[in-house]
Scaffold this motif. Structure first.
Motif, short mmCIF file in Angstrom:
data_model
loop_
_atom_site.label_atom_id
_atom_site.label_comp_id
_atom_site.label_asym_id
_atom_site.label_seq_id
_atom_site.Cartn_x
_atom_site.Cartn_y
_atom_site.Cartn_z
N ARG A 113 0.81 -1.22 0.00
CA ARG A 113 0.00 0.00 0.00
C ARG A 113 0.85 1.28 0.00
O ARG A 113 0.30 2.37 -0.08
N GLY A 114 2.16 1.13 0.15
CA GLY A 114 3.02 2.30 0.20
C GLY A 114 2.99 3.01 1.55
O GLY A 114 3.15 4.22 1.63
N TRP A 115 2.81 2.24 2.62
CA TRP A 115 2.78 2.78 3.97
C TRP A 115 4.07 2.39 4.69
O TRP A 115 4.62 1.32 4.45
N TYR A 116 4.51 3.23 5.60
CA TYR A 116 5.68 2.89 6.40
C TYR A 116 5.54 3.47 7.80
O TYR A 116 4.91 4.51 7.99
N PRO A 117 6.13 2.78 8.79
CA PRO A 117 5.99 3.21 10.19
C PRO A 117 7.02 4.26 10.57
O PRO A 117 8.15 4.25 10.10
N VAL A 118 6.60 5.18 11.44
CA VAL A 118 7.51 6.15 12.05
C VAL A 118 7.16 6.26 13.54
O VAL A 118 6.02 6.04 13.93
N VAL A 119 8.14 6.61 14.34
CA VAL A 119 7.92 6.83 15.76
C VAL A 119 7.61 8.31 15.96
O VAL A 119 8.31 9.17 15.43
N SER A 120 6.57 8.60 16.73
CA SER A 120 6.25 10.00 17.03
C SER A 120 6.63 10.36 18.47
O SER A 120 6.95 11.52 18.73
N SER A 121 6.61 9.42 19.39
CA SER A 121 7.00 9.66 20.78
C SER A 121 7.53 8.37 21.37
O SER A 121 7.07 7.28 21.00
N GLU A 122 8.45 8.49 22.30
CA GLU A 122 8.90 7.31 23.03
C GLU A 122 9.44 7.71 24.38
O GLU A 122 9.97 8.80 24.56
N SER A 123 9.26 6.82 25.33
CA SER A 123 9.72 7.03 26.69
C SER A 123 10.24 5.70 27.21
O SER A 123 9.65 4.65 26.96
N ILE A 124 11.34 5.76 27.92
CA ILE A 124 11.97 4.52 28.37
C ILE A 124 12.35 4.64 29.85
O ILE A 124 12.73 5.71 30.32
N THR A 125 12.22 3.53 30.56
CA THR A 125 12.57 3.47 31.98
C THR A 125 13.53 2.31 32.18
O THR A 125 13.28 1.20 31.70
N PHE A 126 14.61 2.59 32.91
CA PHE A 126 15.65 1.60 33.15
C PHE A 126 15.57 1.12 34.59
O PHE A 126 15.41 1.92 35.51
N ARG A 127 15.72 -0.18 34.78
CA ARG A 127 15.68 -0.77 36.11
C ARG A 127 17.00 -1.43 36.47
O ARG A 127 17.51 -1.25 37.56
N LYS A 128 17.53 -2.22 35.53
CA LYS A 128 18.82 -2.88 35.71
C LYS A 128 19.60 -2.77 34.41
O LYS A 128 19.01 -2.69 33.33
N SER A 129 20.92 -2.78 34.52
CA SER A 129 21.78 -2.67 33.34
C SER A 129 22.00 -4.02 32.68
O SER A 129 22.08 -5.05 33.36
#
Length: 185
Positions: A76-92
């Protein structure tokens, strides 16, 4: 550059998994196995915070390939993009450590689709991210949620975007691309 190789490898692996019958439904949890490579590390010798988001991209690609939507969107000629993101870290995550990326669509609002990603080690959440994305048309414009739901079908009744994620999307939104967005401190 290493993420380009990982992405190509993931596309091949996910297509092979799909051919072997490891198809995902549009609302299923996708899982991929990953290992922390030397190129993923920062100066503190754990996985760099920015690498997590790139690795989570792989989880989204795997979902789209194994549920069959990648080929349909491409047609269909569609493609994904990210508009917002948030990340939380607990352990490395440390060098050579194996972990599972879990990815799941948690719902949508009038402008985008919400996806949750988790980095899991031995069943334990190390890192969690919320991503809001949308689909654009190569011909121009945005794919509406109605167009998207024509292909995916409605989500099951038990899948709803949590209220905090809806509020987060409002709170972090920038003005539309055609509106002014001055950098005033």
């Amino acid at each position: 550059m290493h993420l380009m190789f990982r992405t190509l490898l993931l596309f091949l692996t996910s297509r092979r998994r799909l051919r072997r019958g490891e198809k995902l439904g549009n609302w299923d949890v996708g899982r991929i196995q990953v290992r922390v490579l030397p190129t993923d590390l920062d100066f503190l010798r754990h996985m760099n915070n920015g690498v997590y988001l790139s690795i989570f991209d792989l989880g989204r690609f795997d979902l789209l390939i194994r549920n069959g939507l990648w080929d349909e969107f491409d047609r269909r000629g569609w493609y994904p993009v990210v508009s917002s993101e948030s990340i939380t870290f607990r352990k490395s995550l440390q060098l050579w450590q194996r972990f599972t990326v879990e990815s799941r669509v948690v719902g949508y609002d009038d402008k985008g689709v919400f996806i949750e990603h988790r980095a899991i080690v031995d069943g334990e959440i190390y890192t969690q991210a919320t991503v809001r994305g949308r689909f654009l048309k190569k011909s121009g414009g945005t794919v509406s949620i109605a167009e998207l739901l024509e292909i995916t079908g409605p989500p099951p009744a038990d899948i709803t975007v949590p209220a905090w994620q809806k509020q987060w999307a409002v709170d972090v939104a920038l003005p539309p691309t055609k509106a002014p967005a001055p950098s005033d401190w």
